[in-house]
Design a protein around this motif. Sequence first.
Motif, short mmCIF file in Angstrom:
data_model
loop_
_atom_site.label_atom_id
_atom_site.label_comp_id
_atom_site.label_asym_id
_atom_site.label_seq_id
_atom_site.Cartn_x
_atom_site.Cartn_y
_atom_site.Cartn_z
N TYR A 21 0.82 -1.21 0.00
CA TYR A 21 0.00 0.00 0.00
C TYR A 21 0.86 1.26 0.00
CZ TYR A 21 -3.22 -3.63 1.48
OH TYR A 21 -3.95 -4.78 1.56
N LYS A 22 1.00 1.89 -1.16
CA LYS A 22 1.81 3.10 -1.21
C LYS A 22 1.16 4.22 -0.41
CE LYS A 22 0.09 4.58 -5.82
NZ LYS A 22 0.45 5.04 -7.19
N ALA A 23 1.99 5.09 0.11
CA ALA A 23 1.61 6.28 0.87
C ALA A 23 1.24 5.99 2.33
CB ALA A 23 0.46 7.05 0.21
N VAL A 24 0.87 4.76 2.64
CA VAL A 24 0.53 4.41 4.03
C VAL A 24 1.82 4.49 4.87
CG1 VAL A 24 -0.31 2.55 5.52
CG2 VAL A 24 -1.40 3.01 3.31
N PRO A 25 1.73 5.03 6.09
CA PRO A 25 2.94 5.21 6.91
C PRO A 25 3.74 3.92 7.06
CG PRO A 25 1.10 6.35 7.94
CD PRO A 25 0.53 5.58 6.77
N PRO A 26 5.03 3.96 6.72
CA PRO A 26 5.86 2.76 6.89
C PRO A 26 5.87 2.29 8.34
CG PRO A 26 7.04 4.42 5.60
CD PRO A 26 5.79 5.07 6.09
N ASP A 27 5.75 3.22 9.29
CA ASP A 27 5.80 2.79 10.70
C ASP A 27 4.47 2.19 11.16
OD1 ASP A 27 4.21 4.99 11.04
OD2 ASP A 27 5.48 5.97 12.53
N ALA A 28 3.50 2.09 10.25
CA ALA A 28 2.24 1.42 10.59
C ALA A 28 2.25 -0.04 10.13
CB ALA A 28 1.06 2.15 9.95
N ASP A 29 3.37 -0.48 9.55
CA ASP A 29 3.47 -1.88 9.11
C ASP A 29 3.06 -2.82 10.22
OD1 ASP A 29 4.31 -1.64 6.50
OD2 ASP A 29 6.12 -2.82 6.79
N GLY A 30 2.18 -3.76 9.88
CA GLY A 30 1.77 -4.76 10.86
C GLY A 30 0.48 -4.39 11.58
N LEU A 31 0.14 -3.10 11.62
CA LEU A 31 -1.17 -2.72 12.16
C LEU A 31 -2.25 -3.13 11.17
CD1 LEU A 31 -0.64 1.00 13.35
CD2 LEU A 31 -0.58 -1.09 14.75
N THR A 32 -3.49 -3.19 11.65
CA THR A 32 -4.61 -3.31 10.71
C THR A 32 -5.02 -1.90 10.30
OG1 THR A 32 -6.33 -3.15 12.38
CG2 THR A 32 -5.44 -5.36 11.92
N PHE A 33 -5.76 -1.83 9.19
CA PHE A 33 -6.24 -0.52 8.76
C PHE A 33 -7.21 0.07 9.79
CE2 PHE A 33 -4.58 -2.01 4.72
CZ PHE A 33 -3.89 -0.88 4.32
N GLY A 34 -7.95 -0.79 10.45
CA GLY A 34 -8.84 -0.30 11.50
C GLY A 34 -8.06 0.32 12.64
N GLU A 35 -6.97 -0.33 13.00
CA GLU A 35 -6.14 0.23 14.08
C GLU A 35 -5.52 1.55 13.67
OE1 GLU A 35 -4.97 -4.15 16.01
OE2 GLU A 35 -3.58 -3.16 14.60
N LEU A 36 -5.06 1.62 12.43
CA LEU A 36 -4.48 2.88 11.96
C LEU A 36 -5.53 3.99 11.93
CD1 LEU A 36 -2.05 4.45 10.81
CD2 LEU A 36 -2.70 3.64 8.53
N ALA A 37 -6.73 3.65 11.46
CA ALA A 37 -7.80 4.66 11.44
C ALA A 37 -8.09 5.16 12.85
CB ALA A 37 -9.06 4.08 10.81
N ALA A 38 -8.06 4.23 13.82
CA ALA A 38 -8.36 4.61 15.20
C ALA A 38 -7.30 5.55 15.77
CB ALA A 38 -8.47 3.36 16.07
N GLN A 39 -6.11 5.53 15.21
CA GLN A 39 -5.06 6.43 15.68
C GLN A 39 -5.29 7.87 15.25
OE1 GLN A 39 -1.23 4.89 14.46
NE2 GLN A 39 -1.29 3.19 15.92
N ARG A 40 -6.21 8.08 14.32
CA ARG A 40 -6.55 9.42 13.85
C ARG A 40 -5.29 10.24 13.51
NH1 ARG A 40 -10.80 7.44 13.08
NH2 ARG A 40 -12.86 8.20 13.71
N ARG A 41 -4.42 9.62 12.72
CA ARG A 41 -3.21 10.35 12.34
C ARG A 41 -3.53 11.48 11.38
NH1 ARG A 41 2.05 6.57 11.55
NH2 ARG A 41 1.54 4.89 13.01
#
Lengths: 429, 429
Positions: A21-41
């Motif tokens: 997934y291009k553009a997605v934060p490299p430091d989010a590797d291994g998270l789920t998309f739901g978890e990343l969304a919950a981080q409200r970055r």
Amino acid sequence: MGIDIGERVAALDGERIDHRYKAVPPDADGLTFGELAAQRRNLFDGGFTTPVLVLSEEALDHNLGLLERYTAEHALAFAPHGKTSMAPQLFARQLAHGAWGITVAVPHQARVARAFGVRRIFLANEVVDAAALRWIGEQLDADPDFTFLCYVDSVRGVELMDTALRAAGIRRRLDVVLELGAGEGARTGVRTEAEGVAVAEAVARASALRLVGVAGYEGEVPDPDPERVRAWLRRLVALAAGFDRAGHFAGAAEIVISAGGSAWFDAVADVFAGIPELSSPVLKLLRSGAYVTHDDDHYRRITPFNRVPTEGSLRPALRLWAQVVSRPTPTQAFLNAGKRDAPYDLGLPRPLAVRSARDGSLRDPLDGFTVAQLSDQHTWLTLPAAEPLEVGDWVALGLSHPCTTFDKWPLIPVAREDGTATAFIHTFF
Amino acid sequence: MGIDIGERVAALDGERIDHRYKAVPPDADGLTFGELAAQRRNLFDGGFTTPVLVLSEEALDHNLGLLERYTAEHALAFAPHGKTSMAPQLFARQLAHGAWGITVAVPHQARVARAFGVRRIFLANEVVDAAALRWIGEQLDADPDFTFLCYVDSVRGVELMDTALRAAGIRRRLDVVLELGAGEGARTGVRTEAEGVAVAEAVARASALRLVGVAGYEGEVPDPDPERVRAWLRRLVALAAGFDRAGHFAGAAEIVISAGGSAWFDAVADVFAGIPELSSPVLKLLRSGAYVTHDDDHYRRITPFNRVPTEGSLRPALRLWAQVVSRPTPTQAFLNAGKRDAPYDLGLPRPLAVRSARDGSLRDPLDGFTVAQLSDQHTWLTLPAAEPLEVGDWVALGLSHPCTTFDKWPLIPVAREDGTATAFIHTFF
């Protein structure tokens, strides 16, 4: 009906982030998309890499709501064209906003829609591919609640379809609509009513098929203007009425009359309002797709809301943020987005705003900025020599043509006006 | 070194087939790609759906072997541009054929290459994205065997890179090469040697960076001809020699001089053969990418092998098979492939052959067939009125520009001349 697709698209939030997934934060590797969304970055300082395509939460909500109201007020059933986004999460939003079903262009797109539980699919093409027809037929036989329609426009095509479906042992008949071409030199579809009758008669002979309506695409009317488009739509309606009188829809519980891209749905609404009573209830089916994100150029110029501004206006929902990687001369700058990231078939991107890498300040509009060309991975920007644009700054690009934008992004963050990323949309091309 | 990537790309054969992959047989759902490959299905009657892009096993083998020999004979190190295919399985083949490493254009592409174990990456751009630099730096610190190089072409860029890497606490220095622009009005890269010196001095001040060479892209030389391209390449070599004398490469164990797309590698080979002895060993790095599949139009016209036919010739390895879905008039036919399937930026597809749906017979060449335009999901074919082409027939299209072909296909079957599908290549865009 919305429940299944809701559950299935929700499962996409459980997908794990990785190199796909291009553009997605490299430091989010291994998270789920739901978890990343919950981080409200935040899009600008939350670790997203450039270039990044962003879908505006507010503009998307607005556009979904507007076409829901528009189609309801004009008594149109709505099967938004899914080929635009190929994003099941957006299909689910469209269905939740009252859509009858989803339109697709090719069998693979139907496979994607079915994988996410779409129950009604309108495939706006003739399908003569035996392997695809077998799959479609198996879907029909396996699920009595599955509705599927596609075009026919030739006797040969009807014969191939019938042969393939019978060879595959499909039990349910495949519902088809006759495609009427939009004029001389236009795309697919029969050119004359007489050819249409010949195709209808071929369908009547085909035990695997059932004729349930007529359809076409007014966007291909040659030299289109409101009168020519309405004339063609009236011809389509007259064809349906004539076929009905002649008994060609005898097997149909509902007669389908369908048209409508994103350039002329005002004309479709007008003409379809005058559809006469037929022998069965009529499904007046609009298929616009580009409305969901609209754009900053092509569709901005041709949207029907330019003619009927009292009925609303769409908002451009896609923005591509790219970063300045070089400013080799005062009047040239290069961004790190190219043909891999931005559409280029109906106009080049338009620079809309700059976000300074020094202090995060935003400025717009950008006078004198133009995109001169796109390379595979670069945007060639021409700009005034006195412009303070620097290497490292982010530039927002307005885009032309949603269909050739979505297909360059397997994953698109949804962000609010303030840059908060609240969701992640997957596409399947 | 080839072992890791070999294992990791082999894991792709374990991926399960589902709706994500267009053209793959619907009845193969649930199989792994390895299992499907083992079935040795035929492209034409094995259940593949149209349109389907196919990579020729024989042509691919030929092209991989030819550039391996060419670079070896000309004493060039080779980092084929991975942005062309973004297919780690092809990267693995390229490395197995002697490539030094893989070139990429943007950090996301480096992420893909790293995910599959590529040990040497040349990123042919300046990278000023802090999130991407952090990721690159972490890769360097985590793996002492990882080699990574990228461009610098501005003092501002060097400062941003240094700041980002230091803020991220990266321990290893990032190796950079100065990019020399290809001329007035050309793409990125410093325009003058004096600007280059200023950038080199900025690198010397940056504790997170180390200057190890020079690079550029002769494909952007304005009005290119063999003499102008060679003149620019000699300028690049002279810049390296001057920098070496001035001590700008003092920290480099090896001095990198890199150029070379797929249009002028003969000139690169010539000029790089004359690189003088420098204070450290020189890595003469060629970066051609499109060679791996070549094409039927753009690269066919501009390949260096047209000038040096005694050194070999590339074969077009990609074919798009699409199906006739409509022939509404004697001189018009429509195929079910469009902008979503075929490149259209450097010329439209060229009809090469027809496979009859009646008897599977093949005929070519196709006199008088042209592609008039592409819609999102249709090919507009113009053909002689007397042509027997029918709805249901398959048409082979030759393509122009590999880079904008690969990016439309997440999965590409590899097939032999006789149509046997022997492998499946995944792309990551």
